[in-house]
Scaffold this active site. Structure first.
Site, mmCIF file in Angstrom:
data_model
loop_
_atom_site.group_PDB
_atom_site.id
_atom_site.type_symbol
_atom_site.label_atom_id
_atom_site.label_comp_id
_atom_site.label_asym_id
_atom_site.label_seq_id
_atom_site.Cartn_x
_atom_site.Cartn_y
_atom_site.Cartn_z
ATOM 1 N N GLU A 1 12.405 2.646 14.427
ATOM 2 C CA GLU A 1 11.419 3.647 14.002
ATOM 3 C C GLU A 1 10.222 3.557 14.926
ATOM 4 O O GLU A 1 10.261 2.852 15.945
ATOM 5 C CB GLU A 1 11.003 3.409 12.548
ATOM 6 C CG GLU A 1 10.423 2.033 12.275
ATOM 7 C CD GLU A 1 10.136 1.791 10.802
ATOM 8 O OE1 GLU A 1 10.161 2.743 10.009
ATOM 9 O OE2 GLU A 1 9.849 0.627 10.446
ATOM 10 N N LYS B 1 6.393 -1.586 2.048
ATOM 11 C CA LYS B 1 5.178 -1.051 2.641
ATOM 12 C C LYS B 1 4.058 -2.073 2.452
ATOM 13 O O LYS B 1 3.128 -1.906 1.642
ATOM 14 C CB LYS B 1 4.824 0.299 2.020
ATOM 15 C CG LYS B 1 3.974 1.182 2.927
ATOM 16 C CD LYS B 1 3.958 2.622 2.433
ATOM 17 C CE LYS B 1 3.022 3.511 3.246
ATOM 18 N NZ LYS B 1 3.430 3.682 4.634
ATOM 19 N N LEU C 1 10.968 1.685 7.270
ATOM 20 C CA LEU C 1 10.295 2.127 6.058
ATOM 21 C C LEU C 1 10.975 3.399 5.568
ATOM 22 O O LEU C 1 11.210 4.316 6.362
ATOM 23 C CB LEU C 1 8.824 2.416 6.357
ATOM 24 C CG LEU C 1 7.999 2.838 5.142
ATOM 25 C CD1 LEU C 1 7.768 1.652 4.221
ATOM 26 C CD2 LEU C 1 6.669 3.443 5.572
ATOM 27 N N TYR D 1 0.835 -1.195 0.000
ATOM 28 C CA TYR D 1 0.000 0.000 0.000
ATOM 29 C C TYR D 1 0.868 1.243 0.000
ATOM 30 O O TYR D 1 2.081 1.188 0.214
ATOM 31 C CB TYR D 1 -0.940 0.004 1.210
ATOM 32 C CG TYR D 1 -0.287 0.323 2.536
ATOM 33 C CD1 TYR D 1 -0.450 1.581 3.128
ATOM 34 C CD2 TYR D 1 0.494 -0.617 3.205
ATOM 35 C CE1 TYR D 1 0.146 1.877 4.345
ATOM 36 C CE2 TYR D 1 1.085 -0.334 4.417
ATOM 37 C CZ TYR D 1 0.908 0.914 4.994
ATOM 38 O OH TYR D 1 1.509 1.216 6.196
#
Length: 279
Positions: free
Chosen positions: A177, A145, A201, A34
């Site tokens: 993260e 992702k 990411l 996505y």
């Protein structure tokens, strides 16, 4: 009934009429990727960068991109309005297979779904937020992702249960993260964020902040952030396309510096907002 218009496999139709098969591999396996793309005043923000990340995610799961960049722009534009800030949620799965089988089916037509939603600003942003650290127990391809986000969901919910806005993930003795964000810290006046790789990411907002820092002579580097360094950081930020730059003022129950958003956050936030308006 929700009559918001969405895009599904070549059609624009009301949300309540958008249906996919129970044999879709996104439903059965989480076999898909996505992208989230913000839009301000009807203009998609950093679209080429988002589409490049989309291409990288598709390549990583060996799924052919069903459209060119120009076609994606044409597909997404009708979902936008000019009277509010929005974001596009775009999802592509490997599509519907004749049976449930772990191996890639051949051939299938990808399922493509897109919708827009309003961007809701974080309330009381100027006061900052609380965060907590949790163990990073996700898989080894966090640079993709992927729609398989159960680990991230559990981590974010653990933070929410403790009255926090985000979970900051720690692997062994270093920070990776947030559950749904990238992280920056300010140490000895230097802005630091973890380097790109399979553990994080590659955030579009993250990259833009580094561009802005370089343009405005703000000292920065991409480097490993030790868990212990969080305790001595003068500022901690969390970044994402829809939340932009969030200052963390309390971590694991202890205030960061004086418990208020720091001066570098104020400066970067002003520069970021100015960049948006100039696009």
């Amino acid at each position: 009934m929700d009559t918001k218009t969405v895009y599904l496999n070549g059609e624009y139709l009301p949300l309540n009429e958008a249906k996919v098969s129970v044999l879709d591999r996104g439903f059965l396996f989480g076999d898909g990727i996505y992208e989230v793309i913000p839009a301000y005043s009807g203009r998609l923000f950093r679209l080429q960068e988002h589409l490049e990340r989309l291409e990288n995610s598709l390549d990583s799961i060996r799924l052919a991109n069903p459209h060119s960049r120009e076609q994606w722009s044409q597909i997404l534009q009708p979902l936008l309005t000019t009277d509010q800030d929005q974001y596009i949620y775009l999802q592509i799965t490997r599509g519907v297979a004749p049976k449930r089988d772990h191996a890639f089916p051949n051939p299938t037509v990808p399922t493509v779904f897109a919708m827009s939603s309003p961007i809701v600003p974080l309330p009381n942003l100027e006061q900052g937020v609380k965060a907590m650290t949790v163990k990073d127990n996700r898989w080894g391809h966090c640079n993709i992702k992927a729609i398989t986000l159960l680990a991230n969901i559990l981590q974010r919910q653990a933070a929410v249960d403790q009255g926090c806005a985000e979970a900051i993930l720690v692997k062994e003795d270093y920070v990776t993260e947030g559950a749904a964000s990238n992280i920056f810290v300010v140490l000895d006046g230097v802005l630091i964020t973890p380097p790109k790789g399979p553990e994080i990411l590659p955030g579009i907002t993250r990259d833009l902040i580094l561009e802005i820092a370089e343009t405005n002579a703000i000292s920065f580097c991409e480097d490993i952030i030790a868990f212990e360094a969080l305790k001595s950081a003068s500022e901690i930020w969390l970044t994402s396309s829809t939340r932009e730059i969030i200052p963390v003022v309390n971590l694991d129950g202890a205030d960061i510096a004086d418990g208020k958003p720091g001066p570098l956050w104020h400066k970067m936030n002003q520069l970021y907002q100015a960049f948006k308006k100039a696009q």
